[in-house]
Design an enzyme around this catalytic site. Structure first.
Site, PDB file in Angstrom:
ATOM      1  N   ARG A   1      31.441  33.490  45.385  1.00  0.00           N
ATOM      2  CA  ARG A   1      31.568  31.997  45.706  1.00  0.00           C
ATOM      3  C   ARG A   1      31.694  31.891  46.961  1.00  0.00           C
ATOM      4  O   ARG A   1      31.183  30.819  47.809  1.00  0.00           O
ATOM      5  CB  ARG A   1      32.586  31.397  44.872  1.00  0.00           C
ATOM      6  CG  ARG A   1      32.256  31.216  43.374  1.00  0.00           C
ATOM      7  CD  ARG A   1      33.352  30.314  42.766  1.00  0.00           C
ATOM      8  NE  ARG A   1      34.581  31.069  42.715  1.00  0.00           N
ATOM      9  CZ  ARG A   1      35.278  31.885  42.034  1.00  0.00           C
ATOM     10  NH1 ARG A   1      34.530  32.166  40.975  1.00  0.00           N
ATOM     11  NH2 ARG A   1      36.489  32.184  42.407  1.00  0.00           N
TER      12      ARG A   1
ATOM     13  N   GLU B   1      46.950  46.069  42.743  1.00  0.00           N
ATOM     14  CA  GLU B   1      48.017  46.177  41.947  1.00  0.00           C
ATOM     15  C   GLU B   1      48.132  47.347  40.921  1.00  0.00           C
ATOM     16  O   GLU B   1      48.923  48.037  40.927  1.00  0.00           O
ATOM     17  CB  GLU B   1      48.594  45.035  41.238  1.00  0.00           C
ATOM     18  CG  GLU B   1      50.152  45.007  40.744  1.00  0.00           C
ATOM     19  CD  GLU B   1      50.281  43.714  39.913  1.00  0.00           C
ATOM     20  OE1 GLU B   1      51.567  43.628  39.626  1.00  0.00           O
ATOM     21  OE2 GLU B   1      49.810  42.585  40.294  1.00  0.00           O
TER      22      GLU B   1
END
Length: 171
Positions: free
Chosen positions: A58, A95
């Site tokens: 995007r 993470e």
């Protein structure tokens, strides 16, 4: 014009508990899109960029017309394996695991001033990795910009260049 009026909030997308900020309604509104690009250009112009780099995917929607408006080149920062030809890669930790971003070899010349652009800044991991990738090839990353900043996620703290966001959400 309040750009938030043209950004739709979609609860539980793409999975339960996520509030998705949909820019397709902003893109579809000609006046709001013109105002958006005008504000992005004003912020970016002050940094005198040579190149605008857009983060997949995007970010391309914002970076390409911004580059055109400023008379700059446009390059794509993509996930691994999406660009043809020789590429320069940068792998970074997530993470849980890692990811890789890359640009085409020769897309940026050493010393060129680059502004990194995406539609949204969340935790800042992809922005930080993309800045490192651009620096790896000798670019001077002079700023970063996004339409939407999720300020509560503190991604700005991971971006070590001036960051311009047009809309900020605090929760």
């Amino acid at each position: 014009m309040d750009l938030k009026d043209h950004i739709r909030s979609i609860p539980d997308f793409p999975k339960p508990g996520i509030l998705f900020y949909d820019i397709s309604t902003l893109l579809a509104h000609a006046d709001a899109w013109q105002v958006t690009m005008g504000r992005m250009a004003k912020a970016a112009r002050a940094h005198q960029p040579d190149v605008i780099a857009g983060i997949e995917s995007r970010g391309f929607l914002v970076a390409a017309p911004l580059a055109l408006k400023l008379g700059c080149g446009f390059i794509m920062v993509r996930k691994k394996g999406k660009l043809p030809g020789a590429t320069i890669k940068h792998t970074y930790d997530l993470e849980y695991g890692s990811d890789t971003v890359e640009i085409q070899e020769g897309a940026v010349e050493p010393g060129q001033r680059v502004i990194l652009v995406d539609d949204l800044l969340a935790t800042g991991g992809t922005f930080a990795a993309s800045i490192e990738l651009l620096r790896k090839v000798g670019a001077e990353v002079c700023a970063a910009a996004c339409l939407i900043e999720l300020a509560f996620l503190k991604g700005r703290e991971r971006v070590d260049v001036p960051l311009h966001s047009l809309v900020s959400y605090d929760e």
